[in-house]
Structures are given as structure tokens and as C-alpha cells.
Scaffold this motif. Structure first.
Motif, PDB file in Angstrom:
ATOM      1  N   TRP A   1       1.036  -9.037  -8.941  1.00 28.51           N
ATOM      2  CA  TRP A   1       0.435  -9.766  -7.820  1.00 28.51           C
ATOM      3  C   TRP A   1      -1.029  -9.346  -7.709  1.00 28.51           C
ATOM      4  CZ3 TRP A   1       4.364 -12.280  -4.734  1.00 28.51           C
ATOM      5  CH2 TRP A   1       5.673 -11.852  -5.014  1.00 28.51           C
ATOM      6  N   ASN A   2      -1.865 -10.216  -7.181  1.00 26.16           N
ATOM      7  CA  ASN A   2      -3.257  -9.880  -6.877  1.00 26.16           C
ATOM      8  C   ASN A   2      -3.292  -9.512  -5.396  1.00 26.16           C
ATOM      9  OD1 ASN A   2      -6.024  -9.786  -6.399  1.00 26.16           O
ATOM     10  ND2 ASN A   2      -6.475 -11.530  -7.726  1.00 26.16           N
ATOM     11  N   THR A   3      -3.357  -8.227  -5.108  1.00 27.66           N
ATOM     12  CA  THR A   3      -3.109  -7.729  -3.760  1.00 27.66           C
ATOM     13  C   THR A   3      -4.310  -6.992  -3.186  1.00 27.66           C
ATOM     14  OG1 THR A   3      -0.751  -7.507  -4.265  1.00 27.66           O
ATOM     15  CG2 THR A   3      -1.572  -6.304  -2.355  1.00 27.66           C
ATOM     16  N   SER A   4      -4.711  -7.398  -1.983  1.00 30.87           N
ATOM     17  CA  SER A   4      -5.776  -6.736  -1.236  1.00 30.87           C
ATOM     18  C   SER A   4      -5.184  -5.712  -0.281  1.00 30.87           C
ATOM     19  CB  SER A   4      -6.583  -7.755  -0.421  1.00 30.87           C
ATOM     20  OG  SER A   4      -7.242  -8.669  -1.262  1.00 30.87           O
ATOM     21  N   VAL A   5      -5.911  -4.631  -0.086  1.00 23.35           N
ATOM     22  CA  VAL A   5      -5.480  -3.572   0.820  1.00 23.35           C
ATOM     23  C   VAL A   5      -6.656  -3.185   1.716  1.00 23.35           C
ATOM     24  CG1 VAL A   5      -4.612  -1.198   0.997  1.00 23.35           C
ATOM     25  CG2 VAL A   5      -3.802  -2.685  -0.845  1.00 23.35           C
ATOM     26  N   VAL A   6      -6.388  -3.073   3.015  1.00 24.31           N
ATOM     27  CA  VAL A   6      -7.394  -2.635   3.976  1.00 24.31           C
ATOM     28  C   VAL A   6      -6.972  -1.286   4.545  1.00 24.31           C
ATOM     29  CG1 VAL A   6      -8.707  -3.213   6.056  1.00 24.31           C
ATOM     30  CG2 VAL A   6      -7.857  -5.044   4.570  1.00 24.31           C
ATOM     31  N   LEU A   7      -7.903  -0.344   4.600  1.00 21.13           N
ATOM     32  CA  LEU A   7      -7.636   1.000   5.080  1.00 21.13           C
ATOM     33  C   LEU A   7      -8.317   1.240   6.416  1.00 21.13           C
ATOM     34  CD1 LEU A   7      -8.336   2.976   1.774  1.00 21.13           C
ATOM     35  CD2 LEU A   7      -6.145   2.062   2.564  1.00 21.13           C
ATOM     36  N   ASP A   8      -7.626   1.946   7.318  1.00 21.59           N
ATOM     37  CA  ASP A   8      -8.252   2.338   8.587  1.00 21.59           C
ATOM     38  C   ASP A   8      -9.141   3.556   8.352  1.00 21.59           C
ATOM     39  OD1 ASP A   8      -6.703   4.680   8.619  1.00 21.59           O
ATOM     40  OD2 ASP A   8      -5.299   3.931  10.118  1.00 21.59           O
ATOM     41  N   PRO A   9      -9.883   4.031   9.357  1.00 24.42           N
ATOM     42  CA  PRO A   9     -10.809   5.154   9.136  1.00 24.42           C
ATOM     43  C   PRO A   9     -10.140   6.465   8.737  1.00 24.42           C
ATOM     44  CG  PRO A   9     -11.461   3.914  11.078  1.00 24.42           C
ATOM     45  CD  PRO A   9     -10.115   3.394  10.673  1.00 24.42           C
ATOM     46  N   ASP A  10      -8.814   6.533   8.856  1.00 31.47           N
ATOM     47  CA  ASP A  10      -8.085   7.716   8.379  1.00 31.47           C
ATOM     48  C   ASP A  10      -7.559   7.535   6.967  1.00 31.47           C
ATOM     49  OD1 ASP A  10      -8.376   9.244  10.761  1.00 31.47           O
ATOM     50  OD2 ASP A  10      -6.800   8.051  11.706  1.00 31.47           O
ATOM     51  N   GLY A  11      -7.916   6.427   6.325  1.00 34.65           N
ATOM     52  CA  GLY A  11      -7.487   6.179   4.960  1.00 34.65           C
ATOM     53  C   GLY A  11      -6.080   5.656   4.833  1.00 34.65           C
TER      54      GLY A  11
END
Length: 275
Positions: free
Chosen positions: A107-117
Motif C-alpha cells: 500500500w502507499n501509506t502516509s503517516v502523521v506524527l504528533d510532537p511526541d513522535g
């Protein structure tokens, strides 16, 4: 909201492993996250947007490892911690144990991280580019629209996630608009041959939906294909607030999050939709 777009580039044939590239990207995140609320990376920077023959070998398991992150993103998450920014990590080639509806494991998957990683949002690309080859041949299509409220300090605008070729399908963005989207985040590996399409469509999606568009493209070359660069931030009036060149660079732009409501009130075109 202050945004840093990291328009990553790399030369064809350069002796840079996925691990080395991940560490280099982590260094860029560590350097530029302070002072910004949101950092954005491009599509498939670890695997190569057009390097489809390499995708299987460079695929990543998102279900294991450190805080359920694929190996390529672990250095990025570590770099993000304590630096005060939300990080959209672009996208990776995700590998799953169970096949999707078409029998594929990638899959072509995007990931978003919060300021704690930590992972706070993810999105599997809906529209696959390749006209039967490339992504359609090797990857599953994502089944879901993703519209989310990003954590502080990148909060304030409800955010729709999409990737590269999705940009050519306005119905996706209309659907995100109906789910409350006020900002579209778009990582990409868009080629130089069609870069004027990219520039036009970014403005069109912003203007027609009265949303901000934050779009991060790639520089350099992928499998012999020259990337177009021209990452950009576009406001709800279709005005380009900042645009990168064609090489590797970091674009820093500050946006006024109240401008979405102002544009929709001053020019209430969305209220006149009939279909």
C-alpha cells in the motif's frame, strides 16, 4: 500556523541506502521542526516514487517496531520528539501480512506524527498512478477518506489527507470538504514532465473548495524520472503564498488559519452548490 515543507531530493545512482536516507531526513526534521508547527515530507521518499521495481524490497511493516512505526520512520520520529511540531512523514510502501481485496500486500501509506513522535493519523492512497502498471499492478487502493483534527500546535483547521495522483480527482476533495476539511495536506512524487499540471491543480483544489493546500513534492530523480519540485502553499483564494524551486530545499510559510472562514463568508460560493 507556521509550516516547513522539506522538498527532499536525491541523485539517481547515488550511494544512499534507505537507512542512510532516513537518517538524513531525520536530520532535516530535527533542524527545521523548531519554530514550526507542522513539517511535511514528500511521497515515497524512502522507496522512490517511480522506482517500482524496488518497492517490494523497500516495503515497510507498520505494525511492528518502535511505537508501531516502520523502520524508515523510526529516526524521523526520534527527531520529532521534543521539537514541538507535528510531522507529516510523506508516505512509505507499507507491507501487510494479510492481502487486500485485490490480493496484494503493498500500500502507499502516509503517516502523521504528533510532537511526541507517535502516530496520530494515517492514510492509504486511494488513486493509484500507472494506468495498469506501477501502483495499480503492485499496490492495493486505499478504501477510506481521511479527514482529521491534527494535534497542537498544528490544530485549528480540519485536515484532509491525500497523496500525489489523488490531486487529479476533484470529487475526493469535495468529499473531504463535506467532512469538514479546511486544509488539504498532499505529499507527492510528481514528475517534471507534468509539473505545470501540478501547479495548476494545487490552485484549483484550494480555490474551488476554499481550503488551504500544503503540498510537498520531491526533487532529484526516481528511476530515471526527473521530479518536478515546486512544493507550495496555496490559500483559500487560490493565491500561492510560497513555492519552492526544483531542487532540494526547505520552504517555510506562515498561514493565517482564520482565512478559511473569512473567504467562505466573504464569497459564499459553497452555499450555492446544487449537485
Amino acid at each position: 500556523m507556521k509550516v516547513a515543507i522539506i522538498q527532499l531530493g536525491y541523485a539517481e545512482g547515488a550511494d544512499e541506502s534507505v537507512e542512510e536516507r532516513s537518517e538524513r531526513v531525520a536530520g532535516l526534521v530535527a533542524r527545521h521542526a523548531p519554530g514550526h508547527d507542522l513539517v511535511v515530507l514528500p511521497e515515497l521518499w524512502s522507496a522512490g516514487g517511480f522506482a517500482s521495481t524496488e518497492w517490494e524490497g523497500r516495503s515497510q511493516d507498520l505494525s511492528g517496531g518502535e511505537v508501531d512505526l516502520p523502520p524508515a520512520l523510526v529516526p524521523v520520529a526520534r527527531a520529532a520528539r521534543g521539537r514541538g511540531a507535528v510531522v507529516h512523514t510523506g508516505s512509505v510502501v507499507e507491507r501487510t501480512d494479510q492481502p487486500g481485496p485485490e490480493g496484494r500486500h503493498l500500500w502507499n501509506t502516509s503517516v502523521v506524527l504528533d510532537p511526541d513522535g507517535r502516530v496520530c493519523a494515517s492514510y492509504r492512497k486511494v488513486h493509484r498512478f500507472g494506468f495498469g502498471g506501477g501502483e495499480p499492478k503492485l499496490m492495493e487502493a486505499g478504501p477510506d477518506l481521511v479527514v482529521t483534527d491534527l494535534p497542537a500546535p498544528a490544530d485549528g483547521l480540519r485536515t484532509g489527507l491525500s497523496t500525489c495522483y489523488d490531486l487529479r480527482f476533484p470529487e475526493l476533495y469535495r468529499a473531504q470538504l463535506d467532512l469538514g476539511a479546511e486544509l488539504f495536506l498532499i505529499p507527492a512524487a510528481w514528475p517534471m514532465a507534468r509539473v505545470e499540471h501540478w501547479r495548476l491543480l494545487l490552485r484549483a483544489r484550494a480555490l474551488e473548495d476554499q481550503c488551504f493546500v500544503i503540498a510537498c513534492n520531491t526533487a532529484g530523480t526516481h528511476a530515471g524520472v526527473e521530479m518536478g519540485g515546486r512544493s507550495a502553499v496555496v490559500d483559500p483564494w487560490g493565491t500561492v503564498l510560497g513555492e519552492a524551486g526544483t531542487g532540494e530545499e526547505v520552504l517555510s510559510v506562515e498561514i493565517d488559519t482564520t482565512e478559511v472562514a473569512r473567504a467562505r463568508e466573504k464569497f459564499p460560493v459553497l452555499a450555492d452548490r446544487r449537485l
